[in-house]
Write an enzyme that holds these catalytic residues in place. Structure first.
Site, mmCIF file in Angstrom:
data_model
loop_
_atom_site.group_PDB
_atom_site.id
_atom_site.type_symbol
_atom_site.label_atom_id
_atom_site.label_comp_id
_atom_site.label_asym_id
_atom_site.label_seq_id
_atom_site.Cartn_x
_atom_site.Cartn_y
_atom_site.Cartn_z
ATOM 1 N N SER A 182 0.875 -1.168 -0.031
ATOM 2 C CA SER A 182 -0.040 -0.066 0.013
ATOM 3 C C SER A 182 0.853 1.245 -0.064
ATOM 4 O O SER A 182 0.164 2.299 -0.307
ATOM 5 C CB SER A 182 -0.989 -0.063 1.123
ATOM 6 O OG SER A 182 -0.221 -0.069 2.565
ATOM 7 N N HIS A 210 -5.533 -3.517 -2.255
ATOM 8 C CA HIS A 210 -5.196 -2.642 -3.537
ATOM 9 C C HIS A 210 -5.053 -3.222 -4.929
ATOM 10 O O HIS A 210 -4.583 -2.662 -5.864
ATOM 11 C CB HIS A 210 -3.939 -1.760 -3.230
ATOM 12 C CG HIS A 210 -4.031 -0.926 -1.863
ATOM 13 N ND1 HIS A 210 -4.652 0.281 -1.929
ATOM 14 C CD2 HIS A 210 -3.758 -1.265 -0.630
ATOM 15 C CE1 HIS A 210 -4.396 0.804 -0.603
ATOM 16 N NE2 HIS A 210 -4.229 -0.308 0.067
ATOM 17 N N LYS A 240 -11.957 0.463 -1.212
ATOM 18 C CA LYS A 240 -11.054 0.895 -2.235
ATOM 19 C C LYS A 240 -11.462 0.900 -3.555
ATOM 20 O O LYS A 240 -12.256 1.931 -3.657
ATOM 21 C CB LYS A 240 -9.672 0.351 -2.068
ATOM 22 C CG LYS A 240 -9.028 0.188 -0.568
ATOM 23 C CD LYS A 240 -7.863 0.117 -0.353
ATOM 24 C CE LYS A 240 -7.452 -0.058 1.293
ATOM 25 N NZ LYS A 240 -7.693 0.981 1.995
HETATM 26 N N1 PMP Z 1 -4.976 -3.962 3.978
HETATM 27 C C1 PMP Z 1 -4.285 -2.938 3.416
HETATM 28 C C2 PMP Z 1 -3.117 -3.308 2.414
HETATM 29 C C3 PMP Z 1 -4.988 -1.748 3.486
HETATM 30 O O1 PMP Z 1 -4.188 -0.702 2.834
HETATM 31 C C4 PMP Z 1 -5.997 -1.400 4.237
HETATM 32 C C5 PMP Z 1 -6.675 0.138 4.261
HETATM 33 N N2 PMP Z 1 -5.971 0.959 4.803
HETATM 34 C C6 PMP Z 1 -6.642 -2.398 4.623
HETATM 35 C C7 PMP Z 1 -6.041 -3.657 4.833
HETATM 36 C C8 PMP Z 1 -7.897 -2.352 5.606
HETATM 37 O O2 PMP Z 1 -9.132 -2.174 5.003
HETATM 38 P P1 PMP Z 1 -10.401 -1.511 5.481
HETATM 39 O O3 PMP Z 1 -10.307 -0.078 5.017
HETATM 40 O O4 PMP Z 1 -11.505 -2.087 4.836
HETATM 41 O O5 PMP Z 1 -10.222 -1.731 6.990
#
Ligand code: PMP
Length: 392
Positions: A182, A210, A240
């Site tokens: 990310s 992502h 996302k």
């Molecule tokens: N895994 C990754 C790689 C993320 O970037 C995110 C979001 N920041 C999450 C998990 C968490 O997802 P959510 O926003 O649905 O809690």
């Protein structure tokens, strides 16, 4: 402030000095490529809204209709009395979308990792975790009674050495990785990871937050590498590319049954509003039926990266619509973020603990909704401000 909590103020002051606190910016419009932030028009390069679905009229209408039919709140935890028809339909839609036997929605993506990972392994087992995995994976494996071994980022020699060194001493092993990382926007070599895991008898768990809507024609990393029926645990999110909210897990029937029956985050937290489920289902349908969106996203990404690089920006390891502009020092990255913002570009500085100290950056995220004019304007500002701050 009481004397007892004074230490927290001191900690925040120290973080401020290091440029590690968050300056929250308030949007006065929906999240879309062109937003109004604190009274100012800006091109948004800081959202996960890859396919521009967060404000899609069809997604909104699906939510509005579901509010009429099912009301606002779920009324309870899904495990107790909050599980509604529309949620059941979404679970099937997840399985169809990921091409797996079964699927289940979770309250958030974070709650999949933080709730499922603690339950999959026991004492005497081990997680093998990429060094740059998302914080929710780090928390999830820490909550597990199993041991954790960290391998070097996307380094298959390091993964193989780790598998070699642990496989005789532990009963079960799971290799856990982000699909798309990310903060850097690089892609895990999932085919090699899967082959190595198979060779040593380890299971695989991928965080596709992502990758959905981005890789594999929109279906995510498993589809990108043709691993739909080999990856054991596919975690994802609707927050996302799908432009909505909530997490998901896809896999075989026994995986899904075990996950929601044991993850405390699923069992002990209220289900999200049923309208969210309806919106998520509509978003999956749009991703499936409109592959042009994914193509446009990639076109925008290629254009932005090639222009940034020819201007002299270091875009790190980016291979996806996540495109960092590497800076290094946290305060400098924040200064760049402020200067971009003053010039109508909203792209967020990412500092410790999101990334290691000394690796602060601006993270740009492209969307299918950006026009060529939006990207040209962003590039113009990057060039002007980058030269001014001596970064290019
Ligand atoms: N895994 C990754 C790689 C993320 O970037 C995110 C979001 N920041 C999450 C998990 C968490 O997802 P959510 O926003 O649905 O809690």
């Amino acid at each position: 402030m009481t004397e007892k909590t004074q230490y927290l103020a001191e900690k925040v002051a120290e973080m401020e000095e290091r440029g590690e606190t968050w300056d929250l910016r308030t949007l006065q419009t929906p999240s879309k490529p062109n937003v109004k932030v604190e009274g100012k028009e800006a091109i948004l390069l800081a959202a996960n809204n890859y396919l521009d679905l967060a404000n899609d009229p069809r997604v909104k209408a699906a939510a509005q209709d579901a509010i009429d039919e099912f009301g606002m709140g779920a009324g309870s935890d899904w495990s107790i009395a909050g599980y509604m028809e529309v949620q059941e339909e979404l679970n099937q839609a997840i399985a169809d979308f990921k091409d797996t036997e079964a699927g289940v929605s979770f309250q958030t993506g974070f709650s999949v990792n933080a709730g499922v990972l603690p339950q999959l392994l026991e004492d005497g087992d081990v997680y093998l975790s990429d060094k740059l995995n998302h914080g929710s994976i780090i928390d999830g494996v820490r909550l597990s009674p199993a041991d954790v071994k960290v391998y070097d980022h996307t380094d298959m020699t390091s993964l193989e050495e780790t598998l070699e060194s642990v496989h005789e001493d532990y009963k079960r092993m799971i290799v856990v990785t982000d699909g798309v990382f990310s903060m850097d926007g690089d892609i895990a070599p999932m085919d090699e990871i899967q082959d190595l895991a198979d060779e040593y008898g380890a299971m695989t768990y991928v965080d596709d937050a992502h990758g959905e809507g981005v890789l594999g024609g929109g279906h995510g990393i498993a589809s990108e590498f043709g691993l739909e029926d080999r990856i054991d645990f596919q975690m994802g999110t609707f927050s996302k590319a799908a432009g909505g909210f909530g997490g998901m897990l896809a896999g075989d029937e026994e995986v899904i049954n075990y996950a929601y029956n044991t993850a405390r985050t699923w069992l002990l937290s209220a289900g999200y509003p049923p309208a969210i489920a309806a919106a998520n289902m509509k978003a999956l349908e749009i991703i499936e039926n409109e592959p042009d969106r994914v193509e446009k996203l990639w076109e925008n990404r290629e254009y932005f990266v090639s222009e940034m690089e020819s201007m002299g920006w270091d875009t790190g390891r980016s291979e996806t619509p996540i495109v960092p502009a590497m800076v290094g020092d946290s305060n400098k990255a924040k200064e760049l973020g402020n200067r971009l913002f003053e010039n109508g570009i909203f792209a967020l500085p990412i500092v410790f603990p999101m990334v290691p100290r000394g690796e602060a950056r601006i993270r740009n995220q492209l969307s299918a909704g950006h026009t060529e004019a939006d990207i040209d304007e962003a590039l113009r500002v990057y060039e002007e401000v980058g030269r001014d701050l001596d970064l290019i």
